[in-house]
Every structure is written in structure tokens, then in C-alpha cells.
Design a protein around this motif. Structure first.
Motif, short mmCIF file in Angstrom:
data_model
loop_
_atom_site.label_atom_id
_atom_site.label_comp_id
_atom_site.label_asym_id
_atom_site.label_seq_id
_atom_site.Cartn_x
_atom_site.Cartn_y
_atom_site.Cartn_z
N UNK A 36 40.72 22.92 -7.70
CA UNK A 36 41.01 23.84 -8.80
C UNK A 36 40.09 25.05 -8.76
N UNK A 37 38.79 24.80 -8.62
CA UNK A 37 37.83 25.91 -8.60
C UNK A 37 37.94 26.73 -7.33
N UNK A 51 39.52 31.80 -4.76
CA UNK A 51 40.30 32.57 -3.79
C UNK A 51 41.10 33.66 -4.48
N UNK A 52 41.73 33.30 -5.59
CA UNK A 52 42.52 34.30 -6.33
C UNK A 52 41.62 35.41 -6.86
N UNK A 82 37.71 41.18 -6.08
CA UNK A 82 36.79 41.69 -5.08
C UNK A 82 37.53 42.50 -4.02
N UNK A 83 38.82 42.20 -3.84
CA UNK A 83 39.65 43.01 -2.95
C UNK A 83 39.71 42.52 -1.52
N UNK A 84 39.55 41.22 -1.31
CA UNK A 84 39.62 40.66 0.03
C UNK A 84 40.98 40.02 0.23
N UNK A 111 48.21 32.77 0.94
CA UNK A 111 48.38 33.28 2.30
C UNK A 111 47.15 33.03 3.16
N UNK A 112 46.33 32.07 2.75
CA UNK A 112 45.11 31.77 3.50
C UNK A 112 45.44 30.98 4.76
#
Length: 359
Positions: A186-187, A192-193, A199-201, A226-227
């Protein structure tokens, strides 16, 4: 088959309303909308939410005192607010430019993160837990035991710390540090989101590495991220995998591979398989042949990782001849393969080594 996303199935954390989260949680990790709601709850105009957002994610604010566009009286009144940044406990630089950090959290726990520069990118290797419960026999982190999951802000903070230290924008993130990400799913998904949105990655520049937790790869697919999924096999057969990874007893190799195939079908994205080469154990020609049989017809890529020895285990690094032979066998059978050499070898390169030496 319907699959429930990780964010509603992970027992390690429960979903709570955004406004409640904003009231009780560190500010880092929250969205623009949540931060705006928070400043309004403090009696401030809504536009201060955007100011707070910009200072947290793009100007490196470590406390509200750093945000000079805020009224001084309000900053003083909010002095006790937890922004969510860690403190630097220790920092070492290898000759190749790799930087290892030990970061101290609010409860005085210490985690590792790594900044890995190259000509065109800056990669951050982040941790997802304090310690690791998987107890892999070759891993320094696993030898140190498990303490707790990391919160969203503690994951995001690692990336911001490296970015600020290098004075360079982070381009890639790998969840390959301390811990098993899918035991803190969950975290990790929320982080990632946040890293993508705030942060813009790009998500395609993020890799999540897992040794495998039953049902969690399937649930990760339902998140429609999309990782890149990287699955740590480290063995070409179940008995050998069980020797190296105790949790493999509850998650046999064939079952793991079936769930990986399902992941490819659900996401359309290939899976990367990580395989640590241990001299005289899993680096033999028969191991390479077994591995190719498992991956035949699979949309996949293999990362071979020559082992970094640690004091707590007797495994050794394979010879260059063994590595080349293993690669040749995979390539002969048309398996995509890359050898990934760890950076910063002279500075406790294996995950968990620096933390163990400093605690």
C-alpha cells in the motif's frame, strides 16, 4: 478473472480519507489537493497550498520555517508540524561516484539509500522497509532482521535527499534497497504515485523488485502502473531456491512463474528476472539450461548479478569465465540477458552492509 488492487488488500495499511490523512500525517507524500485542504484547515488562503506543494517537492523545504513566502507568525505557530524529512546519519562516496546514505528516521531507525550517477542519468536505489523479513541467506539486510514498514513520506524522502545532494534531477528509481516492497505494498504504490505525480518521475523509469509474495504480483498488475517488475529468482530449481530464500517454501518456483505470466497478460509489460550468481552453487551450465527452460516463450529479460560477498555468509563471487559461460548459454537459447555489476564495491556495496557496519 477480477483482481483487487493492492491498495485495498494489503493488511499492512488501511485506506483513510484524504482530509484525515492530511490532518495527522507528515506533509510529504500528500497531493496538491490534500495540502490545499490542510492549509485551509489552518485558516490560511487556498493559494498557500500550491506554495507549500512547490516548496516541499521542488525547493527542498525540510520544515515550514524554510518556506519564506509564508507569514513569519504562521511559520512560528506551525513550528511543530512534521514535514516528513529524515536526517543524514552517514554518507560515503565510492571512487565511481556512487553515494551511499544512511538516513535516520523520526523513531531513530536507520535505513540505506543509494545515489548512482551515470553519464545520462541519476538513479536512486530506495528502501521500502527497515530491515527485511524474507531472510534470504545471502543478504546482509535479511541477516539483520525486520523492524517495520516505511511510510510513504519516508520512501519519497529518500529520492528528494539524493536529488538535493547531487544537485541534479533524479531520472530513475529502483526499489532494490532494504526490504520486500510487496510486503509494504500500500505504501509503496502510494509512494510510486507520489513520485510520478508530484516529483515528476515517469513510472516507466521506476523498477520494483520483489522476491515474490503469493498473490501480490497479480494484485500489483491490477494497479495498472507502468513500472518495471523485477522478480528475484536467484535459483534455477525449487530445492536450490528454498536453500537461498526461506519464503520459497510457501511460494514454489512454478507458482511464482505462473503468476508472472499472468502479470504479463494483464499489463502487457515484460518481467525482468534477477539472478544473483553464486560461485559453485547456481552458476553452473546446468543452472543456465534450467533457467532457459523456465523462461522459454516468456516475455522477459534476465539480469545476472555477480555476488558481492558479505561477512555473514560464506558465498563467493563467481569467476569472469563462469559469468561469460552463463551468459553464452542464455544467449544461445535466445533469452535476453544483461550482466549488472554493482556500483561502489569498495563502499559496502551489498544492500544492508553499510547499515550493519554503522549500527
Amino acid at each position: 478473472m477480477a483482481v483487487t488492487p493492492l491498495s485495498t488488500t494489503d493488511d499492512s495499511s488501511r485506506s483513510i480519507p484524504a482530509t484525515l490523512a492530511a490532518a495527522n500525517s507528515p506533509l510529504l507524500g500528500q497531493s496538491l489537493e490534500e495540502l490545499t485542504a490542510w492549509v485551509q484547515a489552518q485558516g490560511q488562503p487556498s493559494y498557500r497550498g500550491k506554495q507549500l506543494y512547490q516548496w516541499l517537492y521542488h525547493q527542498g523545504a525540510r520544515s515550514l520555517q524554510d518556506i519564506t513566502v509564508f507569514p513569519k507568525a504562521w511559520r512560528q505557530a506551525m513550528e511543530s508540524v512534521d514535514v516528513g524529512r529524515s536526517t543524514l546519519h552517514h554518507r560515503v562516496v565510492a571512487s565511481d561516484g556512487t553515494v551511499k546514505y544512511l538516513l535516520k528516521l523520526r523513531d531513530d531507525q536507520v535505513i540505506e539509500t543509494v545515489g548512482i550517477p551515470s553519464a545520462k542519468r541519476l538513479t536512486v536505489c530506495v528502501s521500502s522497509q527497515v530491515g527485511c523479513p524474507m531472510a534470504c541467506d545471502f543478504c546482509a539486510t535479511g541477516k539483520g532482521g525486520f523492524i517495520r514498514n516505511l511510510d510513504v513520506h519516508e520512501i519519497v524522502d529518500q529520492v528528494l535527499t539524493v536529488q538535493e545532494d547531487f544537485g541534479q534531477r533524479v531520472s530513475n528509481i529502483v526499489f532494490m534497497g532494504m526490504g520486500e516492497p510487496l510486503l509494504n505494498s500500500t505504501n509503496v504504490v502510494a509512494a510510486i504515485r507520489c513520485l510520478n505525480r508530484d516529483v515528476g518521475i515517469g513510472q516507466r523509469a521506476i523498477t520494483l523488485s520483489t522476491v515474490g509474495v503469493p498473490g501480490r504480483i497479480r494484485a500489483l498488475a491490477a494497479e495498472q502502473l507502468q513500472v518495471t517488475l523485477a522478480v528475484s529468482l536467484h535459483a534455477s530449481n525449487q530445492p536450490q531456491r528454498l536453500q537461498l530464500i526461506p519464503s520459497a517454501g510457501a511460494y514454489p518456483l512454478e507458482v511464482l512463474l505462473d503468476e508472472c505470466r499472468e502479470y504479463v497478460q494483464l499489463t502487457g509489460r515484460r518481467v525482468t528476472f534477477e539472478y544473483i550468481l553464486l560461485a559453485g552453487l547456481n552458476d553452473q551450465p546446468t543452472n543456465a539450461t534450467e533457467l532457459t527452460q523456465h523462461l522459454r516463450g516468456f516475455q522477459s529479460h534476465v539480469n545476472l548479478i555477480p555476488y558481492n560477498p558479505i561477512d555473514e555468509a560464506d558465498y563467493q563471487r563467481p569467476s569472469e569465465a563462469s559469468i561469460r559461460s552463463f551468459v553464452a548459454e542464455l544467449e544461445h537459447r535466445r533469452i535476453a540477458v544483461t550482466v549488472r555489476y554493482s556500483r561502489g564495491l569498495e563502499e559496502n556495496a551489498a544492500c544492508g552492509q553499510l547499515r550493519a557496519s554503522r549500527q
